[in-house]
Write a protein that holds these residues in place. Structure first.
Motif, PDB file in Angstrom:
ATOM      1  N   ARG A 149       0.655  -1.231   0.098  1.00 43.00           N
ATOM      2  CA  ARG A 149       0.026  -0.059  -0.054  1.00 43.00           C
ATOM      3  C   ARG A 149       0.879   1.255  -0.082  1.00 43.00           C
ATOM      4  O   ARG A 149       1.951   1.036   0.457  1.00 43.00           O
ATOM      5  CB  ARG A 149      -0.978   0.049   1.095  1.00 43.00           C
ATOM      6  CG  ARG A 149      -1.933  -1.456   1.229  1.00 43.00           C
ATOM      7  CD  ARG A 149      -2.702  -0.889   2.278  1.00 43.00           C
ATOM      8  NE  ARG A 149      -3.529  -2.036   2.864  1.00 43.00           N
ATOM      9  CZ  ARG A 149      -4.419  -2.304   3.884  1.00 43.00           C
ATOM     10  NH1 ARG A 149      -4.693  -1.143   4.372  1.00 43.00           N
ATOM     11  NH2 ARG A 149      -5.006  -3.417   3.946  1.00 43.00           N
ATOM     12  N   VAL A 150       0.514   2.188  -0.572  1.00 41.10           N
ATOM     13  CA  VAL A 150       1.205   3.558  -0.743  1.00 41.10           C
ATOM     14  C   VAL A 150       0.695   4.400   0.440  1.00 41.10           C
ATOM     15  O   VAL A 150      -0.515   4.476   0.854  1.00 41.10           O
ATOM     16  CB  VAL A 150       1.196   4.273  -1.926  1.00 41.10           C
ATOM     17  CG1 VAL A 150       1.529   3.376  -3.130  1.00 41.10           C
ATOM     18  CG2 VAL A 150      -0.539   4.639  -2.410  1.00 41.10           C
ATOM     19  N   THR A 152       0.256   7.396   0.611  1.00 43.16           N
ATOM     20  CA  THR A 152      -0.352   8.547   0.575  1.00 43.16           C
ATOM     21  C   THR A 152      -1.900   8.268   0.717  1.00 43.16           C
ATOM     22  O   THR A 152      -2.916   9.081   0.884  1.00 43.16           O
ATOM     23  CB  THR A 152      -0.361   9.159  -0.912  1.00 43.16           C
ATOM     24  OG1 THR A 152      -0.281   8.189  -1.791  1.00 43.16           O
ATOM     25  CG2 THR A 152       0.581  10.270  -0.896  1.00 43.16           C
ATOM     26  N   GLU A 184       4.941  11.115  -1.092  1.00 40.60           N
ATOM     27  CA  GLU A 184       5.257  10.575  -2.382  1.00 40.60           C
ATOM     28  C   GLU A 184       6.086   9.522  -2.695  1.00 40.60           C
ATOM     29  O   GLU A 184       7.279   9.676  -2.342  1.00 40.60           O
ATOM     30  CB  GLU A 184       5.508  11.916  -3.457  1.00 40.60           C
ATOM     31  CG  GLU A 184       5.025  11.657  -4.859  1.00 40.60           C
ATOM     32  CD  GLU A 184       3.290  11.282  -4.806  1.00 40.60           C
ATOM     33  OE1 GLU A 184       3.172  10.338  -5.381  1.00 40.60           O
ATOM     34  OE2 GLU A 184       2.658  12.272  -4.152  1.00 40.60           O
ATOM     35  N   GLY A 185       5.700   8.708  -3.178  1.00 39.20           N
ATOM     36  CA  GLY A 185       6.757   7.256  -3.527  1.00 39.20           C
ATOM     37  C   GLY A 185       6.964   6.430  -2.318  1.00 39.20           C
ATOM     38  O   GLY A 185       7.947   5.517  -2.232  1.00 39.20           O
ATOM     39  N   ARG A 187       6.016   3.824   0.762  1.00 37.06           N
ATOM     40  CA  ARG A 187       4.944   2.715   1.358  1.00 37.06           C
ATOM     41  C   ARG A 187       4.391   2.874   2.550  1.00 37.06           C
ATOM     42  O   ARG A 187       5.346   3.870   3.191  1.00 37.06           O
ATOM     43  CB  ARG A 187       5.426   1.465   1.017  1.00 37.06           C
ATOM     44  CG  ARG A 187       6.175   1.015  -0.424  1.00 37.06           C
ATOM     45  CD  ARG A 187       6.934  -0.294  -0.364  1.00 37.06           C
ATOM     46  NE  ARG A 187       7.991   0.023   0.321  1.00 37.06           N
ATOM     47  CZ  ARG A 187       8.970  -0.929   0.835  1.00 37.06           C
ATOM     48  NH1 ARG A 187       8.835  -2.309   0.432  1.00 37.06           N
ATOM     49  NH2 ARG A 187      10.234  -0.673   1.467  1.00 37.06           N
TER      50      ARG A 187
END
Lengths: 214, 492
Positions: A149-150, A152, A184-185, A187
């Motif tokens: 999962r990211v 953000t 951003e970017g 996990r």
């Protein structure tokens, strides 16, 4: 028998009974709980204690979501064995930006308040994804989804920081505007590790030197 | 809305709440057994986030307390307040709303916990939308309950109603204050309190949720159903009155014993400890009152499984309310805090006291509600053995585990070095965790037996229609209601 006479009245009047219960049960809270909400020493940060940045805050909320606090405390008690095992004991001033507090009530696993900086980021990542690959006897669950999962997606970070600012956390406009870019970017795993690495690092070294004679 | 006094008691509602309570008992205790197994086989969650221990544990506690416990308390409160007031329920439709809205809240709340919506505060994990729903339903519960008392036909308000009243009022106060938070999104909020202050408020709530819900609420159940089953009046009504006020006053102070040696002011800890010790007096006064009430009905114990459950629950109530103050002493707490001893203590209360007194009450109540004999006394006796053995094994295994953890964590050698690593101590707990799993399974299977037994008892039957009994003269209040009476008395 006068007391009983008075009580007979109470016993036959529902309104008085409700008021009586409310009054008698409120005393303890008013005398014991309310004053601590106004005790400044409990809401004043240590000189070195700072707010969580966007990444750490995201990590902290993941820690809460996964219920890490159910098995890990964040409270080193002022006892010889605890200070030896975990590090300097916990001070109230270190927790003033903790909403909610995460001291916990059970140590199925070890205390985590001084975990920050003790292990590498890599160790934490491997440990969270597959605990038994680094600690064979561990009974901790694995959290494979954190790598998928990211960061953000783990809640609206700007809204979170705005709400916390309303509660008195000193976030600047720049902190809030720049927050999404910081995530951003990353996990969820990275955010959680960032939180773990800053845990307990807000302690003022001057205070420990004075109290523990190091 | 006005409802005639000449109607029948609303016992259909009582039966429905009992059914929900039993259902939640089976569900929440099954979750408990599953997470006990995760201590032995940590990969049992199969890598699924919703089976992860951190999410299932609050589901277990919330399911037991709010699903099983509160449904049972609502059922017995509605049953006994009608009988002790000699009237039917005030606003019965609102009472039915409480029943179903509560079940829906527990169900959706449980799902939200699996989804990771949590405030993290123990026994108050549900997020703000559920907190609001709980507050609304709770107020409705209070309106029905106190409304029924207000239009009672008998002058005195019986003692069980005070404990139920205390439950409604104090839990409302605790719930609202502790859950104050600013929402971020539908499933996330930040507490109005931070750090040490948040901890103090939370344990004021947490300890008194145990106090006024799991202790006070269930004492209401005890004070109605124990004399009924023993067919004896309360041994000392005066003692029950004194104990009620002492309990209500002193319980609320005891919360900070959950924070001994934590970063909160020492005076708060010390006050919490002293008041915890004071609490022993009203707790044991109540236990002694209960035991003395039963003592005249001893022969009935041989034949009546329901009474056996209630008497055993009194014994565990006495044990848990003795152990609690002991664990609140700082020098004992230094060993017990953060260990499985706490888990054992909670279960000596939750299994030994709350579950057993409820089971005894259900075995007594359900056959009477439908006008039938209990389906099987033998099954109920088997349940009794399973419940007793399961509870004892659970407590003993967690004592052993907890005391070992506490002492070994603190142990240092002659040079002042730690004697054991955390890892070694944790690994040594395996046999105790295995025993705990067996204990949980025994207790759960007993509960399943009861669910079957009660289902067979009620199958194909409807609740009996039962009208309020007339009140004898010196105690009678006229139909027009209570307020008129006091006015008349004032005029006279």
């Amino acid at each position: 028998m006068n007391g009983l006479g008075l009580h007979k009245k109470l016993e036959e009047n529902a309104g008085l009974l409700i008021f009586g219960i409310l009054f008698v049960s409120a005393i303890g809270g008013l005398v014991q709980i309310l004053p601590s909400l106004f005790q400044e020493s409990l809401s004043t940060p240590m000189a070195t204690t700072r707010v969580y940045d966007a990444v750490e805050l995201t990590g902290r909320d993941i820690y809460i979501r996964e219920g890490c606090h159910v098995c890990h405390s964040q409270q080193v008690r002022p006892l010889v064995a605890e200070v030896e095992r975990y590090g300097p004991y916990s001070r109230a001033g270190e927790f003033v930006y903790d909403r909610p507090f995460l001291w916990g009530s059970k140590r199925t696993g070890p205390d985590l308040h001084r975990i920050g900086g003790k292990y590498s980021n890599r160790w934490h990542e491997v440990h969270l994804l597959d605990p038994r690959s680094v600690v064979p006897e561990s009974i901790m669950p694995a959290y494979p989804w954190l790598a998928e999962r990211v960061a953000t997606a783990a809640g609206d970070i700007q809204q979170k920081m705005r709400v916390l600012r309303r509660l008195g956390h000193p976030y600047t406009d720049a902190d809030i505007t720049g927050a999404p870019a910081r995530l951003e970017g990353l996990r969820e795993l990275d955010a959680l590790v960032a939180y773990l690495q800053m845990l307990g690092t807000g302690l003022d070294p001057a205070v420990t030197d004075e109290h523990e004679g190091h | 809305m006005s409802v005639s006094n000449n109607g029948y008691y609303h016992d259909g509602l009582v039966l429905r709440l009992v059914q929900f309570s039993v259902l939640w008992a089976v569900v929440a205790m099954s979750v408990g057994v599953f997470i006990a197994a995760e201590f032995l086989w940590p990969t049992l969650d199969l890598g699924q986030f919703w089976l992860s221990f951190g999410r299932l544990r609050p589901l277990h506690t919330n399911g037991v307390i709010f699903g099983f416990g509160v449904s049972a308390l609502m059922a017995t409160a509605f049953y006994s307040v009608q009988r002790t007031s000699h009237v039917t329920l005030f606003l019965p439709k609102l009472a039915w709303f409480c029943c179903y809205a509560w079940q829906l809240t527990v169900l959706l709340g449980g799902i939200s916990l699996l989804a990771g919506w949590t405030s993290s505060k123990e026994y108050a994990e549900l997020e703000w939308p559920f907190d609001i729903a709980i507050a609304v339903i709770w107020v409705c519960f209070g309106i029905v309950f106190f409304g029924t008392i207000a239009r009672r036909r008998i002058r005195p308000i019986y003692i069980s109603n005070w404990f139920y009243g205390g439950l409604i009022i104090v839990i409302a106060m605790l719930h609202i204050v502790n859950n104050l938070a600013l929402p971020v999104s539908i499933g996330k909020s930040y507490s109005l309190y931070a750090g040490a202050q948040d901890a103090i408020v939370q344990w004021w709530y947490g300890h008194n949720a145990v106090g006024f819900l799991l202790t006070g609420g269930f004492l209401g159940m005890l004070y109605y159903f124990l004399p009924k089953q023993a067919e004896q009046p309360i041994w000392s009504y005066r003692l029950s009155v004194v104990a009620f006020w002492a309990f209500t006053y002193s319980y609320i102070w005891a919360g900070p014993h959950h924070l001994h040696y934590n970063a909160i002011p020492e005076w708060v800890q010390s006050l919490g400890m002293v008041m915890s010790l004071v609490l022993l007096a009203p707790s044991w006064a109540t236990m002694i009152n209960g035991i003395m009430t039963v003592s005249k009905a001893w022969p009935k114990l041989k034949t009546d499984p329901a009474l056996k459950f209630i008497v055993l629950s009194l014994a565990f109530y006495g044990l848990a309310t003795f152990e609690g103050p002991m664990m609140a002493i700082r020098s004992v707490n230094v060993v017990s805090h953060f260990t499985d001893w706490t888990i054992g203590h909670v279960h000596s209360g939750a299994l030994g006291w709350n579950a057993l007194v409820t089971y005894g009450t259900f075995y007594f109540l359900v056959p009477r509600l439908v006008g039938a004999e209990l389906h099987s006394t033998r099954l109920a006796n088997l349940h009794f053995v399973l419940a007793l053995a399961g509870t004892l094994l659970y407590i003993l295994s967690m004592w052993a585990a907890g005391v070992s953890q506490g002492l070994l964590w603190l142990s240092v050698d002659k040079l002042g070095e730690l004697s054991f690593t955390f890892r070694d101590i944790m690994t040594g707990m395996k046999p105790y965790y295995a025993l705990r799993l067996v204990a949980g399974l025994m207790f759960l299977s007993g509960t399943v037996l009861m669910a079957y037994n009660l289902f067979m008892t009620t199958r194909g039957r409807q609740p009996l229609q039962c009208a309020p009994a007339p009140v004898p003269e010196p105690w009678r209040l006229p139909e027009s209601g209570y307020r008129t009476v006091t006015a008349k008395q004032v005029n006279a």
